[in-house]
Write a protein that holds these residues in place. Structure first.
Motif: not given
Lengths: 267, 267
Positions: B5-12, B32-34, B57-59, B105-108
């Motif tokens: 798991h990576g950092v969490l990401v909020n809805a915004g 929030s999403f992992s 995909i975040r990056a 890469s990093e995905v939500v």
DNA sequence: CGGTCGGTTGACGCACCTCAAGACAGGTGG
DNA sequence: CCACCTGTCTTGAGGTGCGTCAACCGACCG
């Protein structure tokens, strides 16, 4: 924008059409939808038309096409009963394709604006919508596979098997049906010329796999056809087999290497 | 199934990633999403894996592929930042494709089960999801058009223009970028062999339309490339132009024959 | 510095497109 | 009911775009 409205259809019947079983609680859902009839050759929507509604086919047979500036026409799909049309308009607010009735047909009109409230009343309905669009996604992926990997005869074989399967799923015969589209339209769909489609059909007939006369098709040996799909690459994209980049990353805490689960493609 | 798991990401932030502006009322949305990181060559999901989640995909950079029993591989897409992956799993409950990272890469992670409640809280979110899937549908339709109508050089030109546009939409240069995929993967995507892709690129270079060196591409004359897409049928499916079945039904109360609105394709 | 993988280029062959002629089915009008 | 006409389908013969096979080169990596 006056359309020839047909009878109204309630949520229960729409659910039946989509083979969706609503939880009892949703049976009370008091929504109804209008329908629209089209005769052969009539367009339900065209590229660029403003998007307002989705359509579920209640009866009949369509083709969806992309038309470019030169009037060149690419067939994208042959939707039939229970299939969804128009979802490609959601993204931009304009339909991205044109839907033409290949015979007298009737569609259920599902206004997109009504979906939010519908979803709230019945989550199962929302799920069904997602599933319908997902199915369309998978279908198009299958087409990309077919035109990417298979040669002419493989493509036609895949088309026949897929068509048989779809008729079967609707309760009609899987082994005997008549096509509603021309060789030209099949060819466009498969990325082939109509003569090539005709030749492939003739070859299958000569080989005893099917019997064809004009639009009437009888499938005699489905397994024989499937062999053309499974093992007849006859065309591009062979690689990736041997030294593929399997390359499990040096040390990954991620999902164990579950067996690739090779299931025979079904187009 | 332990994942890194990576950092969490909020809805915004997710909304920002999707270029979606939430109404102020939804700003309070406390979800929030992992995230999950992958290194080059790692698979996010495989064909047949049970479907639980969608990924944004975040990056990074991916390819999605279909793999058949023979190990033959058909590339379906090259998703990048802000793109959705995994939606093909909704229909059957199992992913229909495999997603492989072409670089770190990093995905939500968006659990599908969370969607109903999310939709209820924020209809705009639901809309965005539908729009994302619709976009994917349109993209695949564009691919069917490309492989159905265009010859080898037209396909490669379309691929270059489309890639440039996608990089541009993310804020990178439209005229200079480097490809993350091999010629083999481009070829699979376009229904061509790697040698043919290489030859087309060399030809464009020789014609002064682009400059290529391995994965580095500079687009010199986009209009010149576009000419290959617009007017270079060079292949099947010519028909439908002249005596098409326009055949306005004898007497229709339906929509007036709105001008076909020919807009230049944009693949 | 050597090995491997990815890319380029050339020669050749084949699968499918192109062009063409003819047969047949279904619809229309006499 | 028949004659005609048009659109669809079939089949053949020849051409070609792209696949196939092969050799080589240059990048990247250990």
């Amino acid at each position: 924008m006056t359309t020839n409205h047909g009878v109204l259809v309630n949520a229960g019947e729409l659910a039946r059409l989509l083979r969706l079983e609503l939880p009892a609680s949703d049976a009370t859902l008091e929504a109804s939808f209008s329908t629209r009839r089209l005769r052969e050759g009539e367009s339900l929507f065209r590229v660029g038309d403003p998007f307002h509604t989705l359509y579920v086919i209640r009866a009949g047979f369509f083709k969806t096409v992309l038309v470019d500036a030169n009037g060149l026409e690419q067939v994208l799909a042959f939707p039939m009963q229970s299939d969804l049309m128009g979802a490609d308009g959601i993204a931009s607010g304009h339909y991205a394709s044109e839907a033409v009735a290949l015979e007298g047909s009737e569609v259920v009109v599902v206004p997109f604006s009504a979906l939010s409230s519908l979803s709230r009343q019945s989550p199962a309905f929302e799920r069904a919508l997602f599933a319908l669009m997902s199915r369309e996604l998978v279908r198009e992926q299958g087409m990309l596979y077919v035109v990417g990997i298979l040669g002419a005869e493989g493509r036609v074989a895949a088309f026949l098997l897929n068509t048989a399967e779809r008729f079967g799923a609707l309760g009609y015969s899987r082994s005997s049906f008549n096509l509603r589209m021309t060789r030209q339209e099949i060819g466009s769909y498969l990325g082939l010329k109509l003569e090539t489609v005709s030749r492939a059909l003739s070859a299958f007939d000569a080989a005893g796999l099917i019997k064809v006369h004009l639009k009437q098709v009888d499938i005699v040996d489905a397994a024989g056809l499937r062999r053309y799909v499974d093992s007849h690459p006859a065309s591009s994209a062979r690689a990736a087999a041997g030294p593929t980049r399997v390359e499990a990353p040096r040390r990954s805490a991620a999902s164990a290497p579950v067996a690739p689960r090779s299931r025979t493609r079904e187009v």
